[in-house]
Write a protein that holds these residues in place. Structure first.
Motif, PDB file in Angstrom:
ATOM      1  N   MET A   1       7.945  57.639  45.234  1.00 18.68           N
ATOM      2  CA  MET A   1       9.382  57.578  44.994  1.00 18.68           C
ATOM      3  C   MET A   1       9.965  56.247  45.454  1.00 18.68           C
ATOM      4  N   ARG A   2       9.474  55.786  46.626  1.00 17.63           N
ATOM      5  CA  ARG A   2       9.955  54.517  47.147  1.00 17.63           C
ATOM      6  C   ARG A   2       9.613  53.379  46.189  1.00 17.63           C
ATOM      7  N   MET A   3       8.395  53.345  45.635  1.00 19.21           N
ATOM      8  CA  MET A   3       7.983  52.275  44.726  1.00 19.21           C
ATOM      9  C   MET A   3       8.780  52.323  43.429  1.00 19.21           C
ATOM     10  N   THR A   4       9.134  53.539  42.979  1.00 19.04           N
ATOM     11  CA  THR A   4       9.940  53.655  41.765  1.00 19.04           C
ATOM     12  C   THR A   4      11.294  52.984  41.953  1.00 19.04           C
ATOM     13  N   ARG A   5      11.914  53.211  43.133  1.00 22.76           N
ATOM     14  CA  ARG A   5      13.200  52.569  43.403  1.00 22.76           C
ATOM     15  C   ARG A   5      13.064  51.051  43.478  1.00 22.76           C
ATOM     16  N   VAL A   6      11.947  50.576  44.080  1.00 24.67           N
ATOM     17  CA  VAL A   6      11.743  49.126  44.202  1.00 24.67           C
ATOM     18  C   VAL A   6      11.631  48.483  42.837  1.00 24.67           C
ATOM     19  N   TRP A   7      10.792  49.049  41.955  1.00 21.31           N
ATOM     20  CA  TRP A   7      10.618  48.448  40.632  1.00 21.31           C
ATOM     21  C   TRP A   7      11.861  48.636  39.762  1.00 21.31           C
ATOM     22  N   GLY A   8      12.602  49.723  39.968  1.00 17.34           N
ATOM     23  CA  GLY A   8      13.865  49.884  39.244  1.00 17.34           C
ATOM     24  C   GLY A   8      14.865  48.813  39.617  1.00 17.34           C
ATOM     25  N   ALA A   9      14.940  48.497  40.917  1.00 16.74           N
ATOM     26  CA  ALA A   9      15.839  47.421  41.358  1.00 16.74           C
ATOM     27  C   ALA A   9      15.401  46.076  40.808  1.00 16.74           C
ATOM     28  N   ALA A  10      14.087  45.858  40.720  1.00 14.82           N
ATOM     29  CA  ALA A  10      13.580  44.587  40.190  1.00 14.82           C
ATOM     30  C   ALA A  10      13.952  44.412  38.731  1.00 14.82           C
ATOM     31  N   LEU A  11      13.779  45.466  37.925  1.00 14.13           N
ATOM     32  CA  LEU A  11      14.117  45.369  36.505  1.00 14.13           C
ATOM     33  C   LEU A  11      15.613  45.169  36.306  1.00 14.13           C
ATOM     34  N   LEU A  12      16.440  45.849  37.139  1.00 17.31           N
ATOM     35  CA  LEU A  12      17.887  45.670  37.037  1.00 17.31           C
ATOM     36  C   LEU A  12      18.296  44.241  37.358  1.00 17.31           C
ATOM     37  N   ALA A  13      17.717  43.651  38.427  1.00 18.15           N
ATOM     38  CA  ALA A  13      18.031  42.264  38.790  1.00 18.15           C
ATOM     39  C   ALA A  13      17.597  41.301  37.706  1.00 18.15           C
ATOM     40  N   THR A 235      15.075  30.406  38.446  1.00 19.23           N
ATOM     41  CA  THR A 235      14.672  30.221  39.839  1.00 19.23           C
ATOM     42  C   THR A 235      15.114  31.408  40.691  1.00 19.23           C
ATOM     43  N   ALA A 236      16.339  31.885  40.450  1.00 21.38           N
ATOM     44  CA  ALA A 236      16.827  33.056  41.187  1.00 21.38           C
ATOM     45  C   ALA A 236      16.004  34.298  40.857  1.00 21.38           C
ATOM     46  N   ILE A 237      15.637  34.441  39.567  1.00 20.20           N
ATOM     47  CA  ILE A 237      14.806  35.581  39.176  1.00 20.20           C
ATOM     48  C   ILE A 237      13.473  35.543  39.908  1.00 20.20           C
ATOM     49  N   GLY A 238      12.866  34.351  39.976  1.00 16.39           N
ATOM     50  CA  GLY A 238      11.594  34.218  40.677  1.00 16.39           C
ATOM     51  C   GLY A 238      11.709  34.576  42.146  1.00 16.39           C
ATOM     52  N   GLY A 239      12.818  34.143  42.774  1.00 15.79           N
ATOM     53  CA  GLY A 239      13.014  34.477  44.185  1.00 15.79           C
ATOM     54  C   GLY A 239      13.180  35.968  44.409  1.00 15.79           C
ATOM     55  N   VAL A 240      13.940  36.637  43.523  1.00 19.25           N
ATOM     56  CA  VAL A 240      14.142  38.081  43.655  1.00 19.25           C
ATOM     57  C   VAL A 240      12.833  38.834  43.472  1.00 19.25           C
ATOM     58  N   LEU A 241      12.055  38.453  42.449  1.00 18.26           N
ATOM     59  CA  LEU A 241      10.788  39.134  42.203  1.00 18.26           C
ATOM     60  C   LEU A 241       9.802  38.918  43.358  1.00 18.26           C
ATOM     61  N   ALA A 242       9.796  37.705  43.928  1.00 15.44           N
ATOM     62  CA  ALA A 242       8.902  37.441  45.057  1.00 15.44           C
ATOM     63  C   ALA A 242       9.277  38.306  46.259  1.00 15.44           C
ATOM     64  N   ALA A 243      10.596  38.438  46.512  1.00 15.21           N
ATOM     65  CA  ALA A 243      11.034  39.268  47.631  1.00 15.21           C
ATOM     66  C   ALA A 243      10.681  40.732  47.416  1.00 15.21           C
ATOM     67  N   GLY A 249       4.546  45.312  48.664  1.00 17.99           N
ATOM     68  CA  GLY A 249       3.242  45.186  49.327  1.00 17.99           C
ATOM     69  C   GLY A 249       3.266  45.730  50.736  1.00 17.99           C
ATOM     70  N   TYR A 250       4.363  45.484  51.442  1.00 18.50           N
ATOM     71  CA  TYR A 250       4.479  46.008  52.805  1.00 18.50           C
ATOM     72  C   TYR A 250       4.517  47.529  52.797  1.00 18.50           C
ATOM     73  N   ALA A 251       5.269  48.096  51.831  1.00 20.10           N
ATOM     74  CA  ALA A 251       5.374  49.557  51.759  1.00 20.10           C
ATOM     75  C   ALA A 251       4.028  50.201  51.467  1.00 20.10           C
ATOM     76  N   LEU A 252       3.187  49.511  50.712  1.00 18.83           N
ATOM     77  CA  LEU A 252       1.885  50.080  50.357  1.00 18.83           C
ATOM     78  C   LEU A 252       0.867  49.965  51.485  1.00 18.83           C
ATOM     79  N   THR A 253       0.994  48.954  52.304  1.00 16.27           N
ATOM     80  CA  THR A 253      -0.067  48.670  53.286  1.00 16.27           C
ATOM     81  C   THR A 253       0.278  49.078  54.712  1.00 16.27           C
TER      82      THR A 253
END
Length: 266
Positions: A1-13, A235-243, A249-253
């Motif tokens: 569920m947590r990963m779904t929210r993360v990727w949903g926020a990424a696609l929205l940004a 550039t902003a998109i790249g920064g958001v996706l990197a964050a 990655g932290y949530a998974l490990t």
């Protein structure tokens, strides 16, 4: 569920940030067909007829004349100049050419297009085209890069028989641009666009005469500032996706955070 929210926020940004970039890459709007397009051409750089991008300018002349028009081009635009010459019914082989010069009267090379074309005897028309390089916001002084400002179009015949000299012709010229956006952006900007007479203020002198202004294109706030381009968006998109990738990655490990169970009897 947590990963779904993360990727949903990424696609929205990504969607929100990409919106301005997509709009920035759309072609320039054409001028309205209000019947005000010029119907004559100048005979020199100083008398070049001003046209706006998207206008279909026409002019009548004679073989051997030099016909001049001028148009504005701004940062990020890639202008395409098209010219059509309607020839008289009885003529020999002819070669026509369209040249484009910038505000410093430096001839600009064509990326592609038939800027010079030879037509056979009796041909009804000749069509020419020149696609310029993308207009940049800044360039080295020794370079010949296209810069924002006024551009001149010169149309003339460069080779014909002596018997064809002076025959009447009619011409059509049109300039359109494609907005390239951040793909061609560079750092830096000009203090002023290359518009002849931009420092000359139109007004009436004491003797009642009006000083000549070589070009009326643009104004103090009518040209791009040069610092903004769609590459800032990406550039902003790249920064958001990197964050977001780091958070994911932290949530998974990181694990569950609870101590491991100790086996019985240990």
């Amino acid at each position: 569920m947590r990963m779904t929210r993360v990727w949903g926020a990424a696609l929205l940004a990504l969607g929100l940030a990409a919106g301005p970039a997509v709009a920035d890459s759309s072609p320039s709007p054409s001028a309205s067909g209000d019947g005000t397009a010029p119907t004559r051409a100048g005979t020199s750089f100083r008398t070049a007829t001003e046209i706006e991008q998207g206008q279909q300018a026409t002019a009548s002349g004679s073989t051997g004349d030099y016909l001049y028009w001028s148009f504005p081009a701004d940062i990020g635009q890639r202008p395409t100049v098209k010219a059509t010459v309607k020839l008289p019914g009885n003529h020999g082989s002819q070669t026509w050419q369209v040249d484009v010069y910038d505000g410093l009267r430096r001839r600009q090379s064509c990326q592609y297009g038939a800027a010079t074309r030879t037509v056979a005897q009796g041909a009804a028309t000749v069509e020419l085209a020149c696609v310029l390089r993308t207009v940049r916001s800044w360039s080295e002084p020794w370079a010949n890069d296209p810069l924002p400002g006024t551009y001149y179009v010169r149309l003339t015949v460069v080779d014909l028989g002596a018997s064809d000299l002076g025959q009447p012709v009619s011409t059509e010229v049109r300039v359109d641009s494609k907005d390239i956006g951040g793909a061609a952006a560079v750092d830096g900007s000009l203090a002023k666009p290359l518009v002849p007479g931009i420092a000359v203020k139109s007004g009436e002198k004491k003797d009642g005469s009006t000083p000549a202004v070589l070009s009326s294109f643009g104004s103090d706030d009518g040209w791009s500032a040069g610092w903004w381009s769609s590459r800032w968006v990406w550039t902003a998109i790249g920064g958001v996706l990197a964050a977001l990738a780091g958070i994911g990655g932290y949530a998974l490990t990181r694990g569950s955070g609870r101590p491991s169970r100790v086996p019985p009897g240990a």
